[in-house]
Design a protein around this motif. Structure first.
Motif, mmCIF file in Angstrom:
data_model
loop_
_atom_site.group_PDB
_atom_site.id
_atom_site.type_symbol
_atom_site.label_atom_id
_atom_site.label_comp_id
_atom_site.label_asym_id
_atom_site.label_seq_id
_atom_site.Cartn_x
_atom_site.Cartn_y
_atom_site.Cartn_z
ATOM 1 N N UNK A 1 -3.529 -9.520 -0.829
ATOM 2 C CA UNK A 1 -3.810 -9.288 -2.237
ATOM 3 C C UNK A 1 -2.812 -8.311 -2.846
ATOM 4 N N UNK A 2 -2.807 -8.269 -4.152
ATOM 5 C CA UNK A 2 -2.021 -7.261 -4.854
ATOM 6 C C UNK A 2 -2.947 -6.578 -5.860
ATOM 7 N N UNK A 3 -2.532 -5.453 -6.347
ATOM 8 C CA UNK A 3 -3.342 -4.768 -7.354
ATOM 9 C C UNK A 3 -3.106 -5.421 -8.718
ATOM 10 N N UNK A 4 -4.054 -5.231 -9.617
ATOM 11 C CA UNK A 4 -3.865 -5.744 -10.973
ATOM 12 C C UNK A 4 -2.741 -4.979 -11.676
ATOM 13 N N UNK B 1 -7.755 -8.272 -15.686
ATOM 14 C CA UNK B 1 -7.988 -9.267 -14.635
ATOM 15 C C UNK B 1 -9.478 -9.341 -14.323
ATOM 16 N N UNK B 2 -10.025 -10.540 -14.436
ATOM 17 C CA UNK B 2 -11.383 -10.773 -13.933
ATOM 18 C C UNK B 2 -11.334 -10.858 -12.422
ATOM 19 N N UNK B 3 -10.286 -11.491 -11.923
ATOM 20 C CA UNK B 3 -10.062 -11.586 -10.480
ATOM 21 C C UNK B 3 -8.618 -11.179 -10.220
ATOM 22 N N UNK B 4 -8.427 -10.078 -9.521
ATOM 23 C CA UNK B 4 -7.078 -9.596 -9.238
ATOM 24 C C UNK B 4 -6.378 -10.574 -8.282
ATOM 25 N N UNK C 1 -12.360 -14.364 -3.076
ATOM 26 C CA UNK C 1 -12.791 -14.077 -1.707
ATOM 27 C C UNK C 1 -13.830 -15.110 -1.261
ATOM 28 N N UNK D 1 0.851 -1.172 0.000
ATOM 29 C CA UNK D 1 0.000 0.000 0.000
ATOM 30 C C UNK D 1 0.905 1.245 0.000
ATOM 31 N N UNK D 2 0.799 2.112 -1.006
ATOM 32 C CA UNK D 2 1.733 3.246 -1.076
ATOM 33 C C UNK D 2 1.564 4.266 0.043
ATOM 34 N N UNK E 1 -1.126 -5.423 1.461
ATOM 35 C CA UNK E 1 -2.554 -5.216 1.203
ATOM 36 C C UNK E 1 -3.290 -6.442 1.730
ATOM 37 N N UNK F 1 -4.863 -12.586 -5.380
ATOM 38 C CA UNK F 1 -4.943 -12.675 -3.921
ATOM 39 C C UNK F 1 -4.691 -14.121 -3.503
#
Lengths: 312, 233
Positions: free
Chosen positions: A46-49, A139-142, A260, A30-31, A37, A144
């Motif tokens: 999780x990570x961002x796409x 990404x349909x699902x980012x 999730x 997280x910046x 995250x 995680x």
């Protein structure tokens, strides 16, 4: 078994399931808070796409070289060949293009991930018109972890004190705590839209065969998390686990189960043995929901047999 | 009065996340709960395969597909939408614009603009469409959309599920959540937070209007008052 993807011309999409493991690492941060995250509901990390695509871009370069392209260009490269940060102007200048659309036809990452070219104001050195193109791959699902993850806290102490605002040595050396993911197996589901890809690669230097581009993407994903990994703080300790692609029949009948929703929550998974065991109970139903079947599969790379074991 | 024997195209719309932009939000990116009429029109257009040039429009923004606008004019689609999952939001901080060399050295040379994006998490919508012509063409397109479906933003990929033709009075057109209402001007202040659900760039506002759920909304069947026009230039 690894196959060359052969596309079904009646289908518009390819779905790609990619798994990678993160071991004692800090994948994406997280910046604002500089921490992992985390999903507070499930304990997943999780990570961002964007982070995923940033990785993949690095793998696309050697993948394009393998595909026969000389000196392939990645548009969103943060630094030039000398390690100096690039501005938009210097990036575009280096490409030597005459129009904004030509940027799309020159770089290997843009037909897949898209771009917005907002002409820098006041610059006459770069193409003068703005241009934008949506990517063919999203990404349909980012990414995680498919399971609750264990996060450790590592204390760090500086060896020496630092100066305070008055220029004097502080009384004590500083210390800090950072969070570290002990182990996580991340899953992500990507979708490649073939009509959008076909449109984006028309006239591209790498050719306009969508099969070749899907192969390039798959190869780039794998390379980014294996032979061409980076050692930066948020990218180290991450390794490709398996990669599979399929073209669902009747996509409107998909049950869009999310990562999730399937989170394995009986216990925090802390190593690959536990991950493989947990995956067996989760992956078959997940793949069925997303309309995978042996008949629809077009590509598989599973060198450690993790996928085969989970879907046996 | 509702015309219960009228044919309606019905489908579900789902995504891991959605980011329907509010005109009042610039970089904070707080998602509205419901899509604007223009966003729904865009989803229909993407399914049908109307291509965008990617070039800027003279009036600002990006050029709109003329084929798409012609289709809207011919088919005259009207839509209705209901959010059938609870509103749940997920915040994600991201690195946004980077301006390495353009900045003067006095500013530090390199700057990254950080953005807090607050998505809707796993929203599912029921969407109804009625149109003058092209019903079967639309159903085929919704079953196998030509271009990607985005829920308000290109990194919010969506899926169209179970498209079918039903009668407006059919029980499958009922939801356990209320259908949204549309109004040309901002609804009364007594409306709950959903009244902020106006979408689109500011230039589209006069066409888009406001999608809202009055506080006393109840779930039920699709009625004439729930239909609204999609946006067109």
């Amino acid at each position: 078994m690894k196959k060359q993807p052969q596309l079904d011309p009646t289908k518009n999409t390819v779905q790609i399931l990619f798994a990678f493991e993160a071991i004692e690492s800090r994948p994406n941060l997280d910046p604002y808070g500089a921490g992992l995250r985390r999903d507070e509901d499930t304990g997943q990390v999780l990570t961002s796409d964007v982070h995923l695509k940033h990785h993949i871009r690095r793998g696309l370069k050697p993948a394009a070289e393998e595909a026969g392209m000389e000196a392939p260009e990645i548009f969103y490269e943060k630094k030039d060949e000398n390690g100096v940060s690039r501005s938009l102007v210097s990036r575009v200048e280096a490409l030597g293009v005459k129009s904004a659309e030509e940027i799309l036809k020159t770089c290997v990452d843009l037909p897949l991930f898209g771009f917005v070219y907002a002409k820098p104001s006041g610059s006459k050195k770069v193409p003068g018109e703005s241009f934008q193109k949506n990517g063919a791959c999203n990404t349909l699902l980012a990414p995680r972890t498919f399971h609750r993850a264990k996060v450790l806290y590592v204390g760090k102490n500086n060896a020496f004190t630092q100066k305070n605002e008055a220029g004097e040595d502080k009384a004590a050396s500083g210390s800090a705590i950072s969070d570290v993911l002990e182990y996580g197996m991340f899953l992500t589901l990507l979708e490649v839209n073939i009509p959008a890809l076909t449109e984006n690669i028309g006239g591209h230097k790498l050719g306009d065969d969508p099969e070749k581009w899907v192969e390039l993407l798959l190869s780039g994903i794998w390379k980014a998390y294996s032979s061409h990994r980076m050692s930066s703080n948020t990218q180290r300790g991450q390794f490709a686990s398996f990669l599979m692609a399929w073209q669902p029949t009747n996509p409107e009948e998909i049950t869009p189960t999310t990562l999730k929703q399937i989170c394995y929550n009986e216990a925090a998974v802390t190593n690959v043995v536990e991950a493989r065991a947990a995956l067996k109970g989760i992956l078959p139903g997940f793949l069925q929901d997303w309309k995978w079947s042996p008949e629809t599969e077009i590509y598989r790379h599973d060198p450690r047999g993790i996928l085969a074991d989970a879907t046996k | 009065m509702p015309q219960n024997n009228q044919k309606v195209v019905l489908f579900e719309l789902f995504g891991e996340r959605a980011l329907w932009q509010l005109p009042s939000e610039a970089l904070a990116r707080w998602s509205a709960a419901l899509p604007a009429p223009s966003a729904l029109a865009g989803i229909l257009g993407a399914s049908l395969g109307f291509r965008q040039s990617g070039r800027p429009a003279k009036s600002g923004g990006w050029e709109t597909s003329q084929d798409w606008l012609s289709w809207i004019e011919t088919a005259c689609p009207e839509v209705a939408v209901a959010l059938v999952t609870p509103v749940k939001r997920q915040s994600m901080n991201t690195n946004g614009l980077k301006t390495p060399a353009e900045l003067p050295a006095s500013s530090g040379g390199t700057a990254t603009l950080r953005i807090l994006q607050t998505f809707l998490e796993e929203p599912r919508y029921k969407v109804a469409v009625r149109l003058d012509k092209g019903e079967s063409e639309l159903i085929s397109a919704l079953k196998n959309p030509k271009f990607p479906i985005y829920l308000g933003n290109t990194h919010c990929c969506g899926k169209i599920l179970n498209p079918r033709v039903v009668l407006a009075g059919d029980s499958s057109a009922e939801t356990h959540a209320p259908w949204a209402l549309w109004s040309a001007s901002l609804p009364d202040a007594e409306y709950n937070w959903c009244s902020r659900m106006d979408i689109g760039g500011s230039q589209r506002l006069k066409n888009d209007g406001y999608i809202h759920l009055p506080p006393d909304s109840t779930a039920g069947s699709l009625e004439e008052k729930h239909w609204f026009k999609t946006w067109a230039e």
